[in-house]
Design a protein around this motif. Structure first.
Motif: not given
Length: 188
Positions: A57-74
């Motif tokens: 998926i590459g680093i950009g998509v990985y970071e997008a998934a990570t940031l989206g999840a982390a934001q939803a979780i708080g």
């Protein structure tokens, strides 16, 4: 934090490597690293999983998934750490991350925006997900392998972020992250 991590001074093996990596990059050992060091085998397994998904998926998509999840979780730990990683990897700029804290993902590529929405939904209401959610990823150009790896990336972030929150791990300042951005990330 109620748990007692292995002391920095007497750390050996994988724990010593974990601690040394933090010291080499930031001059101190993060509280989240110390918490993860209580079970170094689990940390190594988590790192292996991340190494298994990023190539497709590459680093950009990985970071997008990570940031989206982390934001939803708080999760302040993961928001701060991965905002810094996203900046350093030039996935998104500071203004784009400031917008992200307000729910505006336009600083990310259109494909990354789809990933962020998917990761947020997985992290907030996974039980309501359907083939339509994965179809949005497919429509954005992702293959079956990439859809699975995006799901694993967001799921892995849920595992780690929720664990750190449950253990009441203190949040350290993130060196190299602009203070105003760090404040916005932890307030969102």
């Amino acid at each position: 934090m109620i748990i007692t991590p292995p002391p920095v001074e007497t750390a050996t093996g994988h724990v010593a490597d974990m601690y040394a990596a933090d010291v080499a990059s930031d001059g101190f050992v993060f509280a989240y690293t110390q918490a993860l060091a209580v079970n170094p085998e689990a940390h190594a397994a988590f790192e292996q999983m991340i190494r298994a998904v990023v190539p497709s998926i590459g680093i950009g998509v990985y970071e997008a998934a990570t940031l989206g999840a982390a934001q939803a979780i708080g999760s302040p730990h993961c928001l701060l750490a991965h905002a810094r990683k996203a900046l350093r990897a030039e996935v998104v700029d500071e203004q784009g991350l400031q917008s992200f804290t307000r729910g505006d993902d336009s600083g990310f590529s259109s494909a990354e925006q789809v990933v962020i929405r998917y990761a947020r939904k997985l992290s907030g209401d996974a039980g309501s997900m359907s083939d339509a959610d994965a179809q949005e990823l497919r429509d954005a150009g992702f293959s079956d392998r990439q859809i699975v790896d995006i799901t694993f990336a967001a799921g892995a972030r849920n595992f780690l972020s929720r664990s750190l929150l449950a253990l009441a791990v203190p949040v350290d300042e993130m060196p190299g992250l602009p203070p105003a951005l760090a404040q916005s990330l932890t307030a969102s």
